[in-house]
Design an enzyme around this catalytic site. Structure first.
Site, PDB file in Angstrom:
ATOM      1  N   LYS A  19      47.720 -18.416   8.976  1.00 55.08           N
ATOM      2  CA  LYS A  19      48.050 -18.823   7.604  1.00 55.08           C
ATOM      3  C   LYS A  19      49.577 -18.754   7.508  1.00 55.08           C
ATOM      4  CE  LYS A  19      47.088 -20.063   3.431  1.00 55.08           C
ATOM      5  NZ  LYS A  19      46.561 -21.413   3.137  1.00 55.08           N
ATOM      6  N   ASP A  43      37.171 -11.997  11.730  1.00 53.99           N
ATOM      7  CA  ASP A  43      36.012 -11.359  11.101  1.00 53.99           C
ATOM      8  C   ASP A  43      35.311 -12.334  10.157  1.00 53.99           C
ATOM      9  OD1 ASP A  43      34.284  -9.216  10.245  1.00 53.99           O
ATOM     10  OD2 ASP A  43      35.460  -9.165   8.395  1.00 53.99           O
TER      11      ASP A  43
HETATM   12  C1  IPM Z   1      32.385  -6.757  12.376  1.00 61.19           C
HETATM   13  C2  IPM Z   1      32.225  -5.847  11.206  1.00 61.19           C
HETATM   14  C3  IPM Z   1      33.335  -4.812  11.232  1.00 61.19           C
HETATM   15  C4  IPM Z   1      34.651  -5.546  11.150  1.00 61.19           C
HETATM   16  C5  IPM Z   1      33.228  -3.754  10.157  1.00 61.19           C
HETATM   17  C6  IPM Z   1      31.972  -2.961  10.272  1.00 61.19           C
HETATM   18  C7  IPM Z   1      34.445  -2.866  10.151  1.00 61.19           C
HETATM   19  O1  IPM Z   1      32.218  -6.566  10.024  1.00 61.19           O
HETATM   20  O2  IPM Z   1      32.353  -6.261  13.523  1.00 61.19           O
HETATM   21  O3  IPM Z   1      32.540  -7.957  12.189  1.00 61.19           O
HETATM   22  O4  IPM Z   1      35.088  -5.948  10.064  1.00 61.19           O
HETATM   23  O5  IPM Z   1      35.265  -5.717  12.196  1.00 61.19           O
HETATM   24 MN    MN Z   2      32.329  -8.721  10.311  1.00 63.74          MN
END
Ligand code: IPM
Ligand code: MN
Length: 350
Positions: A183, A240
């Site tokens: 971004k 994520d």
């Molecule tokens: C993932 C999960 C994790 C992240 C959480 C549980 C911290 O959402 O592995 O995608 O955000 O990395």
């Molecule tokens: Mn995740």
């Protein structure tokens, strides 16, 4: 035959149910495996005040791999559970690459109307230790109207270089296109550095075309034209978010596998589904175990067992095509029925 030391770390909620099925499937392959069961997670926290045992670093370091379930439960704040387990393990062992394949398997309904498996075959490489998840920040004036919360993203040239280089390597083995999500129009420091490092590393991979996109546009493109994407590299938070979209496109969270790796290091890699502990369906025996069984495939590849990995993947594909399937992917079966079917396929192929 090499003996593989594998820790089974089911964690919370449906993690316990799906890891049991993945272990069953791995055991059916007939490899030499020394399992260590680790009862860590939110239940452990409520009893001991920590998510993992005090000797967790040595315990995990002694493993060749960790097969993980999920982390998080309504009785403990989420930032406590994830910073006490998932993120702690990623950070402590510097597991900097989070690799998440998103492929639609025949027999699995996608949430995208009209798309077929030929359209959906992506692999995400998510930076896994810094960026928006660096854990740098603080709060002051707590409880007062003037309260402030600061969350700082940290991007380093070394951290970007290694993960981007890994993604270029994957792209080179696949379609020779690497999509990089940032971004860098609005955030003008960290993501601009990211773009520059992508250009710099790209010079070492002249046969790979760089496809630089803004993450908002990429989110739309994943839905409108998933076939235009192959290998995607992204920062921690963007990776994520994008991989939850990718999971939906490949049939849902119950289908999405991942590997947390530190290529070139002896740190214990861990393998987990992308989904969480799903408290709403935990204990009902209806969670889809495929994401975790697929994560075990990634684990076997990593352990240098490509034939076993291919056999397990073929069994997953056969079960997805012919059933039984769980409710999230159009079936009516329970968790262990699907696990049993994978094992039956493995036996039949032995
Ligand atoms: C993932 C999960 C994790 C992240 C959480 C549980 C911290 O959402 O592995 O995608 O955000 O990395
Ligand atoms: Mn995740």
């Amino acid at each position: 035959m090499t003996t593989h030391r594998i820790a089974q770390l089911p964690g919370d909620g449906v993690g316990k149910e799906v890891v049991a099925e993945a272990r069953k499937a791995v055991d059916a392959l007939g490899l030499a495996i020394e399992w260590t069961h680790l009862p860590w997670g939110s239940d452990y926290y409520l009893e001991h005040g920590t998510m993992m045992a005090d000797d967790w670093v040595e315990t995990l370091r002694a493993q060749d791999a960790v097969l993980m379930g999920s982390c998080g439960w309504p009785t403990v704040p989420d930032h406590v559970t994830v910073w006490g387990m998932t993120l702690k393990i990623r950070q402590t062992f510097d597991l900097w690459a989070n690799v998440r394949p998103a492929r639609l398997l025949p027999g699995i309904p996608t949430k995208l109307a009209g798309r077929t498996p030929a359209d959906i075959d992506m692999i995400f490489v998510r930076e896994n230790t810094e960026g928006e998840y660096a854990g740098v920040g603080g709060r002051v004036h707590q409880g007062h109207p003037s309260e402030i919360g600061i969350e700082t993203s940290v991007f380093t040239r070394a951290g970007i270089d290694r993960v981007v280089r890994y993604a270029f390597g994957l792209a080179q083995q696949r379609k020779r296109v690497l999509t990089s999500a940032t971004k860098s129009n609005a955030s003008r420091f960290g993501y601009v550095l990211w773009d520059e490092v992508v250009e710099d590393v790209g010079a070492d991979f002249p046969d790979v075309r760089i496809d630089r996109v803004l993450v908002d546009a990429l989110a739309a493109r994943m839905v409108t034209n998933p076939g235009s994407l192959d290998v995607v590299v992204a920062s921690n938070l963007f990776g994520d978010i994008l991989t939850d979209i990718a999971a939906a496109i490949q049939g849902g969270m119950g289908m999405s596998a991942s590997a947390n790796l530190a290529p070139g290091s002896s740190a214990p890699p861990f393998f987990e589904s992308v989904h969480g502990s799903a408290p709403d369906i935990a204990g009902k025996g209806i969670a889809n175990p495929i994401a975790t069984i697929w994560s075990a495939v990634l684990m076997l590849e990593h352990l240098g067992e490509p034939a076993a990995a291919a056999r397990l993947m073929a069994a997953i594909e056969a079960v997805c095509l012919h059933g039984p399937r769980t409710g999230d992917v159009g079936g009516t079966a329970g968790t262990s029925e699907v696990g049993d079917a994978v094992v039956a396929r493995l036996r039949a192929s032995a």
